[in-house]
Design a protein around this motif. Structure first.
Motif, PDB file in Angstrom:
ATOM      1  N   HIS A 134     -57.928  91.571  96.395  1.00 26.52           N
ATOM      2  CA  HIS A 134     -56.875  91.511  95.387  1.00 26.52           C
ATOM      3  C   HIS A 134     -55.872  92.605  95.671  1.00 26.52           C
ATOM      4  CE1 HIS A 134     -54.722  91.092  91.707  1.00 26.52           C
ATOM      5  NE2 HIS A 134     -55.107  92.266  91.227  1.00 26.52           N
TER       6      HIS A 134
ATOM      7  N   GLU B 295     -51.938  90.163  93.679  1.00 22.92           N
ATOM      8  CA  GLU B 295     -51.933  88.742  93.349  1.00 22.92           C
ATOM      9  C   GLU B 295     -53.368  88.289  93.117  1.00 22.92           C
ATOM     10  OE1 GLU B 295     -49.306  86.900  92.898  1.00 22.92           O
ATOM     11  OE2 GLU B 295     -47.861  88.464  93.483  1.00 22.92           O
ATOM     12  N   ILE B 296     -53.531  87.341  92.202  1.00 19.08           N
ATOM     13  CA  ILE B 296     -54.862  86.792  91.972  1.00 19.08           C
ATOM     14  C   ILE B 296     -55.217  85.846  93.112  1.00 19.08           C
ATOM     15  CG2 ILE B 296     -56.298  85.429  90.412  1.00 19.08           C
ATOM     16  CD1 ILE B 296     -55.468  88.139  89.345  1.00 19.08           C
TER      17      ILE B 296
ATOM     18  N   LEU C 273     -60.134  82.131  93.307  1.00 16.62           N
ATOM     19  CA  LEU C 273     -60.685  82.275  91.958  1.00 16.62           C
ATOM     20  C   LEU C 273     -60.422  81.023  91.127  1.00 16.62           C
ATOM     21  CD1 LEU C 273     -59.911  85.963  90.944  1.00 16.62           C
ATOM     22  CD2 LEU C 273     -62.042  84.985  91.779  1.00 16.62           C
TER      23      LEU C 273
ATOM     24  N   PHE D 193     -56.620  94.233  85.845  1.00 15.40           N
ATOM     25  CA  PHE D 193     -57.200  92.979  86.335  1.00 15.40           C
ATOM     26  C   PHE D 193     -57.890  92.217  85.206  1.00 15.40           C
ATOM     27  CE2 PHE D 193     -60.623  90.554  88.394  1.00 15.40           C
ATOM     28  CZ  PHE D 193     -59.924  89.879  89.384  1.00 15.40           C
TER      29      PHE D 193
ATOM     30  N   LEU E 244     -56.640  88.434  83.598  1.00 17.45           N
ATOM     31  CA  LEU E 244     -57.474  87.222  83.564  1.00 17.45           C
ATOM     32  C   LEU E 244     -58.081  86.963  82.190  1.00 17.45           C
ATOM     33  CD1 LEU E 244     -59.390  87.447  86.963  1.00 17.45           C
ATOM     34  CD2 LEU E 244     -57.352  86.145  86.418  1.00 17.45           C
TER      35      LEU E 244
END
Length: 380
Positions: free
Chosen positions: A83, A86-87, A91, A119, A123
């Protein structure tokens, strides 16, 4: 219903379809033993269709640990991703149930905490298990009592204490608060060696932090019965509740109430029995038990307040309980119940009752006055 009811299957079922995130860093208890323990936990979760996301500090010691873990889990083929702001697309395209995300570069632990907070908020992780070698030990409230459950308001109070400067514990507390306020549903602070007990048992083995810290008391439903039964058996094993037959527990569940933290985490149970006592317009509170880790939230008091409210709604004249533990006697006494002779309770209570058991219990009662009791329910 087994006397040795296992809690683990209930939790594995509850985690089905969810993503559990495990944060590892240089301050985690990373050993060969805990590596194998983590592999066992992950296998159990994946077999029951849960998903696991490991968020790791990019340190040599963590890489070595995860390299060994990958060998342990070769049958699950975990995908290692990174990471860098950007994700990772992997995932979202969950081709495997296990992923590892590094938060980038050789970083100091304080930077890792900052990145973890961002993070987790990005999410909005439902459940984060923050693995730390102190396991939450030594976290005390204002009265010097050990903490088991912490809501955001209490966490803010802890941050205002004298150690809320730049100490490692203060930084960790701020990280957890940022995670909760950023949208993470719940955080557990525990050792890796205690992870199985934290995930798969009611009393847990660490510190539990919940974003939604309110407690809801409601009737038990069919989906709650297995968890409530296990909790009743735990109360019996601790000596807080009197032993009951399987048939009695089943009957109690259909008349039972549960206290839920964050909507779904069962933290206490009790029953309100009225059927046998209609002729006396009375109700009996049975199997009132709250998990130790949530006692600071007044779970027992909230359950009892709801029972008093229900008794008032049903316009009962008498509310009573029979207990054998001194802690229970003191608790009921704080909520307006007085010790009475057993013959003041409905005679139906003692029909077919074991005389030896009757001799061990204390009868406690609160006069309700047909629903017009003016005391008001006491909340613990």
């Amino acid at each position: 219903m087994s006397q040795e009811f296992s809690e683990k299957p209930f939790f594995l079922q509850a985690f089905r379809g969810l993503t559990l995130t495990i944060a590892l860093c240089e301050e985690s208890d990373l050993t060969l033993h805990t590596q194998r323990a983590l592999a066992d936990v992950i296998r159990d979760l994946v077999i029951h269709q849960a998903k696991v996301l490991i968020v790791a500090q990019d340190e040599t010691v963590v890489r070595a640990f995860l390299s060994g873990l990958e060998s342990e889990l070769s049958d699950l083929l975990p995908v290692l991703t990174s990471h860098g702001g950007e994700i990772p697309a992997a995932l979202w395209n969950r081709v495997t149930p296990v992923h590892v995300v590094y938060l980038g570069g050789e970083t100091a632990i304080e930077i890792f905490w900052e990145r973890l907070a961002r993070f987790g908020a990005l999410l909005r992780l439902p459940r984060l298990l923050l693995i730390h070698r102190d396991g939450g030990e030594g976290w005390l409230d204002g009265e010097g009592e050990s903490l088991n459950f912490v809501n955001p308001a209490r966490l803010k109070r802890l941050l205002s204490d004298s150690d809320a400067g730049t100490s490692g514990r203060a930084v960790l507390r701020r990280t957890i608060l940022e995670l909760l306020t950023g949208g993470v549903g719940a955080v557990s602070l525990c050792r890796l060696s205690d992870l199985e007990r934290e995930l798969f048992s009611y009393e847990g083995r660490g510190l539990f932090f919940s974003r939604r810290h309110y407690c809801q008391v409601r009737r038990l439903t069919l989906d709650d019965f297995s968890a409530a039964a296990a909790m009743i058996r735990r109360g019996e094993s601790e000596g807080f509740l009197l032993p009951r037959s399987d048939e009695s527990v089943t009957a109690l569940l259909t008349q039972g109430y549960g206290a839920f933290i964050s909507e779904h985490h069962l933290s206490g149970v009790c029953g309100l029995v009225t059927g046998p006592y209609r002729s006396r317009n009375a109700g009996e509170i049975t199997a009132l038990y709250a998990l130790t880790r949530f006692q600071g939230e007044g779970i027992g008091g909230r359950l009892l307040a709801r029972m008093i409210q229900e008794a008032r709604r049903m316009r009962l004249d008498l509310l009573f309980a029979c207990v054998g533990d001194p802690r229970a006697m003191e608790f009921f006494g704080h909520h307006g119940f007085e010790r009475v002779d057993s013959d003041r309770l409905p005679e139906e209570k003692w029909r077919h009752y074991d005389p030896a058991r009757k001799a061990r219990v204390v009868s406690l009662a609160r006069r309700m006055g047909g629903g017009h009791d003016g005391d008001g329910a006491t909340r613990g």
